[in-house]
Design a protein around this motif. Structure first.
Motif, PDB file in Angstrom:
ATOM      1  N   SER A   1      13.895  12.514  -7.726  1.00 45.67           N
ATOM      2  CA  SER A   1      13.991  11.996  -6.360  1.00 45.67           C
ATOM      3  C   SER A   1      13.624  13.045  -5.305  1.00 45.67           C
ATOM      4  N   ARG A   2      13.889  14.323  -5.605  1.00 41.99           N
ATOM      5  CA  ARG A   2      13.615  15.384  -4.627  1.00 41.99           C
ATOM      6  C   ARG A   2      12.125  15.677  -4.530  1.00 41.99           C
ATOM      7  N   LYS A   3      11.473  15.792  -5.675  1.00 40.76           N
ATOM      8  CA  LYS A   3      10.048  16.135  -5.686  1.00 40.76           C
ATOM      9  C   LYS A   3       9.155  14.899  -5.597  1.00 40.76           C
ATOM     10  N   ARG A   4       9.740  13.711  -5.750  1.00 36.55           N
ATOM     11  CA  ARG A   4       8.977  12.456  -5.770  1.00 36.55           C
ATOM     12  C   ARG A   4       7.922  12.494  -6.874  1.00 36.55           C
ATOM     13  N   THR A   5       8.386  12.782  -8.086  1.00 35.62           N
ATOM     14  CA  THR A   5       7.478  12.857  -9.226  1.00 35.62           C
ATOM     15  C   THR A   5       8.044  12.070 -10.394  1.00 35.62           C
ATOM     16  N   ILE A   6       7.170  11.742 -11.347  1.00 36.87           N
ATOM     17  CA  ILE A   6       7.577  11.236 -12.645  1.00 36.87           C
ATOM     18  C   ILE A   6       6.813  12.051 -13.675  1.00 36.87           C
TER      19      ILE A   6
ATOM     20  N   THR B   1       3.882   8.975  -3.773  1.00 36.76           N
ATOM     21  CA  THR B   1       4.216   8.857  -2.365  1.00 36.76           C
ATOM     22  C   THR B   1       5.632   8.276  -2.261  1.00 36.76           C
ATOM     23  N   ASN B   2       6.199   8.258  -1.061  1.00 36.77           N
ATOM     24  CA  ASN B   2       7.536   7.700  -0.881  1.00 36.77           C
ATOM     25  C   ASN B   2       7.605   6.233  -1.298  1.00 36.77           C
TER      26      ASN B   2
ATOM     27  N   VAL C   1      -1.481  -3.554  -4.631  1.00 36.55           N
ATOM     28  CA  VAL C   1      -2.263  -2.330  -4.460  1.00 36.55           C
ATOM     29  C   VAL C   1      -1.467  -1.115  -4.948  1.00 36.55           C
ATOM     30  N   HIS C   2      -0.206  -1.043  -4.571  1.00 32.44           N
ATOM     31  CA  HIS C   2       0.619   0.096  -4.986  1.00 32.44           C
ATOM     32  C   HIS C   2       0.845   0.099  -6.499  1.00 32.44           C
TER      33      HIS C   2
ATOM     34  N   LYS D   1      -2.759   3.831 -12.188  1.00 28.22           N
ATOM     35  CA  LYS D   1      -3.841   4.802 -12.257  1.00 28.22           C
ATOM     36  C   LYS D   1      -3.290   6.227 -12.315  1.00 28.22           C
ATOM     37  N   LYS D   2      -2.236   6.520 -11.540  1.00 18.73           N
ATOM     38  CA  LYS D   2      -1.637   7.864 -11.545  1.00 18.73           C
ATOM     39  C   LYS D   2      -1.030   8.185 -12.908  1.00 18.73           C
TER      40      LYS D   2
END
Length: 226
Positions: A138-143, A153-154, A194-195, A201-202
């Motif tokens: 949650s802090r870095k906004r990563t998986i 992104t948020n 879209v998201h 894709k990410k």
């Protein structure tokens, strides 16, 4: 990331509450009268309600009663200038989870919020979440899986966190839009699609498991791939 509705007719107090919750990773909506709040509470999925008592059109006591009578079970905290014990008793009897008086201490309020959110509900709250071999930060906004990482992104984080938190359920674009975006957003359901495409894709570019799926007739969900 959880979503709260603040129902408060004092614009400054509502803004202060919103700022406080947003600093603690909440999605926040504000409503200034009870009648509009009741409509929002019945149409959109919120995880928490902060209610003032003295509201125009429909007061907080009646609003709480109506929500509970209609089957709503999400936490409700009254934040009211009425400090008399009779008001506290009435609020709790109406179905609220807690009652705090104004002026309130911010740290105490957030402690009360954490307490009601820990109680058994349909939704389990978590800041960082493990999902199979993946971890959502949650802090870095990563998986990522400890080696490979996708930066989000948020909005992407909120969307993926919501699906993971509701693993096993499928959601239409309309349901996801209502859960993640503000009710007065100028975006549309196409924004959700879209998201989702960008998220997929990410994950692909980071060589992470493709956990996002779509089942025709059911909607979007996530599946664990250890």
């Amino acid at each position: 990331m959880s979503k709260a509705l603040i129902v408060e007719d004092d614009v400054d107090i509502a803004a202060d509450l919103a700022r406080l919750l947003e600093l603690n990773d909440w999605i926040v909506e504000i409503c200034h009268n009870g009648a509009d709040a009741l409509q929002l509470m019945s149409q959109y999925p919120f995880d928490l309600f902060l209610l003032d008592w003295n509201l125009p059109e429909l007061n907080g006591f009646e609003l709480c009663q109506r929500y509970r009578k209609d089957g709503g079970n999400q936490p409700i905290i009254f934040i009211s200038g009425n400090s008399d014990v009779s008001f506290k008793e009435a609020g709790l009897d109406a179905g609220s989870d807690d009652y705090i008086t104004k002026p309130f201490n911010e740290r105490e309020l957030m402690a009360r919020v954490r307490t009601v959110m820990r109680r058994p509900r349909e939704v389990i709250q978590s800041k960082d979440q493990s999902f199979g071999s993946l971890n959502l930060d949650s802090r870095k906004r990563t998986i990522g899986d400890g080696v490979r990482v996708a930066q989000l992104t948020n909005v992407e984080y909120r969307l993926l966190e919501y699906l993971i938190r509701h693993c096993g359920e499928s959601f239409s674009t309309a349901q996801l839009f209502a859960a993640i975006w503000h009710s007065d957003s100028d975006s549309s359901e196409e924004t959700v699609r879209v998201h989702i495409r960008i998220l997929r894709k990410k994950l692909e570019l980071a060589q992470l498991p493709q956990i996002l799926i779509h089942r025709r007739g059911f909607g979007y969900s996530v599946v664990k791939q250890d």
